[in-house]
Design a protein around this motif. Structure first.
Motif, PDB file in Angstrom:
ATOM      1  N   GLY A  81     135.033  70.837 -43.096  1.00  0.00           N
ATOM      2  CA  GLY A  81     133.755  70.291 -42.653  1.00  0.00           C
ATOM      3  C   GLY A  81     133.404  69.066 -43.466  1.00  0.00           C
ATOM      4  N   ALA A 235     125.465  68.234 -36.875  1.00  0.00           N
ATOM      5  CA  ALA A 235     126.588  69.137 -36.624  1.00  0.00           C
ATOM      6  C   ALA A 235     127.467  68.607 -35.498  1.00  0.00           C
ATOM      7  CB  ALA A 235     126.079  70.537 -36.287  1.00  0.00           C
ATOM      8  N   SER A 236     126.864  68.007 -34.488  1.00  0.00           N
ATOM      9  CA  SER A 236     127.631  67.488 -33.356  1.00  0.00           C
ATOM     10  C   SER A 236     128.530  66.330 -33.758  1.00  0.00           C
ATOM     11  CB  SER A 236     126.682  67.036 -32.234  1.00  0.00           C
ATOM     12  OG  SER A 236     126.042  65.812 -32.558  1.00  0.00           O
ATOM     13  N   GLY A 238     130.175  66.353 -36.683  1.00  0.00           N
ATOM     14  CA  GLY A 238     131.194  66.863 -37.590  1.00  0.00           C
ATOM     15  C   GLY A 238     130.725  67.089 -39.012  1.00  0.00           C
ATOM     16  N   THR A 240     129.011  69.312 -41.753  1.00  0.00           N
ATOM     17  CA  THR A 240     128.683  70.707 -42.019  1.00  0.00           C
ATOM     18  C   THR A 240     127.774  70.844 -43.233  1.00  0.00           C
ATOM     19  OG1 THR A 240     130.693  70.978 -43.342  1.00  0.00           O
ATOM     20  CG2 THR A 240     130.830  71.538 -40.996  1.00  0.00           C
ATOM     21  N   ILE A 266     123.343  73.601 -40.516  1.00  0.00           N
ATOM     22  CA  ILE A 266     124.303  73.106 -41.495  1.00  0.00           C
ATOM     23  C   ILE A 266     123.754  73.366 -42.892  1.00  0.00           C
ATOM     24  CG2 ILE A 266     125.194  71.336 -39.933  1.00  0.00           C
ATOM     25  CD1 ILE A 266     123.515  69.283 -41.487  1.00  0.00           C
ATOM     26  N   ASP A 516     133.899  76.494 -43.259  1.00  0.00           N
ATOM     27  CA  ASP A 516     133.254  75.305 -42.705  1.00  0.00           C
ATOM     28  C   ASP A 516     134.353  74.341 -42.285  1.00  0.00           C
ATOM     29  OD1 ASP A 516     131.054  76.599 -43.763  1.00  0.00           O
ATOM     30  OD2 ASP A 516     130.344  74.902 -44.946  1.00  0.00           O
ATOM     31  N   ILE A 518     135.982  71.544 -38.819  1.00  0.00           N
ATOM     32  CA  ILE A 518     135.787  70.884 -37.535  1.00  0.00           C
ATOM     33  C   ILE A 518     137.128  70.770 -36.820  1.00  0.00           C
ATOM     34  CG2 ILE A 518     133.757  69.597 -38.259  1.00  0.00           C
ATOM     35  CD1 ILE A 518     135.507  67.130 -38.638  1.00  0.00           C
ATOM     36  N   VAL A 537     134.287  64.796 -32.107  1.00  0.00           N
ATOM     37  CA  VAL A 537     134.334  66.172 -32.587  1.00  0.00           C
ATOM     38  C   VAL A 537     134.298  67.121 -31.395  1.00  0.00           C
ATOM     39  CG1 VAL A 537     133.122  67.922 -33.937  1.00  0.00           C
ATOM     40  CG2 VAL A 537     133.240  65.564 -34.768  1.00  0.00           C
ATOM     41  N   GLN A 539     134.606  70.711 -31.917  1.00  0.00           N
ATOM     42  CA  GLN A 539     133.846  71.870 -32.377  1.00  0.00           C
ATOM     43  C   GLN A 539     133.496  71.709 -33.846  1.00  0.00           C
ATOM     44  OE1 GLN A 539     135.811  75.614 -31.634  1.00  0.00           O
ATOM     45  NE2 GLN A 539     135.628  75.448 -29.415  1.00  0.00           N
ATOM     46  N   THR A 540     132.368  72.275 -34.222  1.00  0.00           N
ATOM     47  CA  THR A 540     131.943  72.338 -35.620  1.00  0.00           C
ATOM     48  C   THR A 540     131.611  73.788 -35.953  1.00  0.00           C
ATOM     49  OG1 THR A 540     131.016  70.093 -35.529  1.00  0.00           O
ATOM     50  CG2 THR A 540     130.277  71.524 -37.324  1.00  0.00           C
ATOM     51  N   LYS A 546     130.478  79.106 -34.919  1.00  0.00           N
ATOM     52  CA  LYS A 546     130.553  77.868 -34.152  1.00  0.00           C
ATOM     53  C   LYS A 546     129.133  77.384 -33.879  1.00  0.00           C
ATOM     54  CE  LYS A 546     132.223  78.272 -30.033  1.00  0.00           C
ATOM     55  NZ  LYS A 546     133.212  78.475 -28.952  1.00  0.00           N
TER      56      LYS A 546
END
Length: 557
Positions: A81, A235-236, A238, A240, A266, A516, A518, A537, A539-540, A546
């Motif tokens: 992350g 978060a969207s 990337g 964390t 986060i 954590d 991505i 990104v 997924q985070t 998730k």
């Protein structure tokens, strides 16, 4: 009887705990992490709840844990992350709710955007916005209240510059604040006036308080909405974890509330702003962190000077494009020393904003004295931005164990005006990433959002290429100061974690650390460097959960 019942329930409690623990295995991934400071690749990772159990390196046989949820990573790239070591979360959240003036092409463009926003938000008592930068306008001149007055004769308008170190008010806002030709700026600030001595509507650094004192502050509910929206947005991208650079007691209380509700998307590592209300009392309570490590406060944020773009950065010699002007120190030396001493003696890491070479030299001098007195070298004190450095001061970062908390996108944003402000000689100590790394300093990367975009791939791209998104200048701006791809990723992961005293918790993907990470389609280490800023990104994941998904990755079982 009671004893037997008590004994018989123990296995049930253990069984219940075991049932609650969920192990997840993500396989078929192109993973990168750091092990003992070295970049390492891996093909699978397993974690239980929020903690990593095992990372499977290339060629290693993957063992599927019993009853594990198995996910096929479909060959996607996994990275630890990303961590932004210097952002302003609440400010960013509120910016998502206000006029966005980033990349406006002229003063008129900024006014037109403000008009559009006001029409869409007619109930707002003040029109607030941020993001203008006169250096990007063809006339390269500060804006004027008159251009706002035509559209807003009766409603106050306050628009912050992109760096947050200057603001633009209309006449209604100035009237509410009692600003006249006779008004004087406070120490550490400036009121820009025309040739007739009349305020133009632009206020620099500490002078901004003359206007902002009249603005109704957001309610706790509005702050909470802004925080939640900001964390989801971050978060969207990337991120964390973020080091929130300058929070107050009310913000700490709000973060604690969100953490207790399970609403921390986060991780946040907060820096208490000095001076803020009851700051001494807060420091006397000592560092704080939640049990789940989603929120922590173990540092303070102090501001020494302003910004280069608004000529508020404190320089040793005159600005090359403004004879007789050396910028501004926001506090005198004695006050800065008081803040630094108090915080270090209370056991807090001290993170001081310093952009100009005079401010950086002064803070290093004050740190050197205070670290010796407080015996706090191990606290890894930081200089935020460390933007313009005397060449002879660069080795002092390593010798004092001071971290350079820097923002790569500042270089690519400032390249059009930095040489004009500093001249050909001083620029050699500015944005000097390679010189710092070669002197064994640690660089913790960030963005300073909302001054810059919080997108960490913009920062990675700038670190590696020293270019803007048009891949200019060719070869990179002062290309000898570039970072390698590995160094750039370190600055956004394990080194940023180290800068927050969290390197045993996050920053790399290793057994015992938090899950954590991505997932991306592109491979940071093989894709064309010119395209890094365009990385998306998929997924985070934070603490094994998730928290953002642009796609759904199917389970293998």
């Amino acid at each position: 009887m009671k004893k037997n019942i008590f004994i018989s329930t123990i296995p049930l409690l253990l069984l219940s705990t075991q049932l609650m623990a969920q192990t997840t295995l993500i396989e078929n991934i192109n993973g990168y992490t750091f092990i003992d400071k070295s970049l390492t690749q891996f093909s699978a990772i397993s974690f239980t709840d929020d903690t990593i159990d095992k990372v499977y390196h290339l060629g290693e046989v993957v063992e599927v844990p019993n009853d594990a949820l198995v996910i096929d990573g479909q060959g996607q790239t996994m990275l630890p992350g990303l961590i932004d070591a210097h952002g302003h979360v609440i400010g960013y959240g509120h910016s998502l709710l206000r006029v966005d003036l980033v990349n406006t092409t002229s003063e008129l463009d900024a006014v037109n955007r403000t008009i559009t926003y006001a029409k869409d938000n007619p109930s707002m008592s003040w029109v607030l916005g941020r993001g203008w930068n006169q250096v990007q306008w063809s006339n390269n001149s500060y804006p004027n209240a008159k251009s706002l007055d035509a559209a807003f004769p009766n409603k106050p308008v306050w628009l912050r510059r992109v760096d947050g170190h200057a603001g633009w008010a209309n006449s209604k806002a100035m009237a509410l604040a009692g600003i006249t030709a006779a008004s004087k700026a406070p120490t550490g600030g400036e009121i820009i006036k025309d040739k007739n001595g009349q305020p133009t509507g632009v206020f620099i650094d500490n002078a901004m308080a003359l206007i902002t004192a009249s603005i109704t502050q957001p309610t706790p509910i509005e702050d909470k909405i802004a925080l939640k929206r900001a964390m989801h947005s971050l978060a969207s991208l990337g991120l964390t974890s973020v080091h929130d650079a300058g929070i107050e007691q009310k913000d700490i209380a709000l973060y604690k509330m969100l953490a207790s509700e399970g609403n921390m998307t986060i991780r946040i590592n907060g820096m208490l702003y000095l001076p803020s209300k009851n700051w001494q009392h807060q420091l006397e309570q000592g560092p704080y962190r939640t049990k789940d490590d989603m929120f922590a406060v173990n540092s303070v944020k102090i501001q020494a000077d302003g910004a280069l773009g608004s000529r508020g950065a404190s320089l040793i010699n005159d600005y090359s494009d403004h004879s007789g002007h050396k910028g501004l120190l926001l506090h005198d030396k004695k006050t800065l020393q008081h803040y630094i001493d108090f915080a270090m003696n209370a056991g807090f890491q001290v993170n001081t904003h310093a952009i100009g070479d005079n401010a950086n030299k002064l803070i290093l001098d004050l740190y050197q004295q205070a670290i010796k007195q407080s015996k706090s070298k191990a606290l890894r004190h930081r200089i935020e931005h460390a933007q313009v450095l005397p060449l002879e001061d660069i080795p002092r970062f390593s010798s004092l164990n001071v971290i350079a908390s820097m923002q790569a996108t500042h270089a690519t944003s400032d390249k059009n005006m930095a040489v004009t402000r500093l001249g050909e000689k001083r620029i050699l100590g500015a944005y000097a990433w390679r010189k710092l790394l070669d002197s064994n300093a640690i660089i913790a990367a960030g963005s300073d959002f909302p001054v810059e975009s919080p997108n960490p791939f913009f920062g990675l791209h700038a670190s590696i290429t020293r270019q803007d998104h048009k891949n200019l200048p060719v070869g990179g701006w002062y290309a000898d100061q570039k970072m390698t791809r590995t160094e750039a990723l370190r600055s956004f992961t394990i080194d940023a974690a180290y800068a927050g005293h969290q390197e045993k918790l996050i920053g790399s993907l290793e057994a015992g650390k938090k899950a954590d990470f991505i997932l991306l389609t592109d491979d940071l280490f093989t894709m064309p460097e010119s395209q890094i800023w365009q990385s998306q990104v998929l997924q985070t994941w934070v603490a094994g959960k998730k928290v953002f998904s642009a796609i759904d990755v199917p389970s293998a079982k």
